[in-house]
Design an enzyme around this catalytic site. Structure first.
Site: not given
Ligand code: 13P
Length: 257
Positions: A11-13, A98, A100, A170, A176, A216, A237-238
């Protein structure tokens, strides 16, 4: 170890416009030329990079998904993107709900349920995101919280439809933050989610739906998470923003399959 096919999803956000996305995918393609058929790999770039990513990955084994959709078909909904537009762009998956989006964009369980149904009507697999905040876990409310999210998300779906969904657990406190759920915490919640699916849809569906862990996840902790019985992949994500670490995650999953 899960018997379901692992899915490694990035997930590149809000990262990676078309140029940056091309660079990242170039890096990934040069590091990882061949894939086994034993795992699924997915990237979810921002909307503006989707078409480019689909073209770019056309002859590769990496699939492309979106990070969101709107539940109306078309019309006066400025700034929104429909499920049919995503299908036309070549998306096979879409993230729905998600944390967010729930937190910053006011998405409710009802909206998420509508989005899931629209995605499925276009044969796009929804990756349904659930997870509690730290406060809720501290108060021992996490199972009830996630159960409510799951039941609302699947409202109105039957056991056959549910087969075409993926869940991502999640925990918000792990997103993050660098703090990952322990393998035991992940397994405990994943097993609970599977029980919930069993109560809703029976054994066969519950046994087939993939439940990803997100929060993470990185090459250093992926193996211990992915070897849990009910963990069927990762939503990353990251670590998906670096071709090197995402390629490493794919290799780890391949070696476990
Ligand atoms: P991180 O891997 O950056 O913690 O993000 C997880 C995430 O929200 C994937 O959708």
């Amino acid at each position: 170890m899960s018997t379901r096919q692992l899915l490694i999803a990035g997930n590149w956000k809000m990262n990676g416009g078309p140029y940056e996305a091309a660079e990242l995918l170039d890096g990934l393609k040069s590091l990882k030329k061949n894939f086994t058929d034993d795992i699924d790999v997915l990237v979810c770039p921002p909307f503006v990079s989707l078409s480019m990513a689909v073209k770019y990955l056309h002859s590769s084994d990496i699939q492309v998904g979106a990070q969101n959709l709107y539940y109306e078909d078309n019309g006066a909904f400025t700034g929104e993107i429909s499920a049919s537009m995503l299908a036309e762009s070549g998306c096979n998956y879409v993230l729905v709900g998600h944390s967010e989006r729930r937190e910053y964009f006011g998405e409710t369980d009802d909206m998420i349920n509508k989005k899931i149904k629209k995605a499925m009507a276009e044969r796009i697999v929804p990756i349904i995101c659930v997870g509690e905040k730290l406060e809720t876990r501290k108060n021992d409310g996490h199972f009830k919280f996630v159960s409510d999210q799951i039941r609302a998300a699947y409202n109105g779906l039957d056991s056959v439809q549910a087969l075409d969904t993926v869940i991502a657990y999640e925990p918000v406190w792990a997103i993050g933050t660098g703090v990952t759920a322990t393998p035991e915490q992940a397994q405990e919640m994943h097993a609970f989610i599977r029980q919930e699916l069993e109560a809703l849809f029976g054994n066969d569906t519950a046994g087939a739906v993939r439940i990803l862990y997100g929060g993470s996840m990185k090459p250093e902790n992926a193996e211990e998470l992915l070897t849990q019985e009910d963990v069927d992949g990762g939503l990353i994500g990251g670590a998906s923003l670096s071709a090197k670490s995402f390629a490493e995650l794919i290799v780890i999953a391949e070696n476990l399959s």
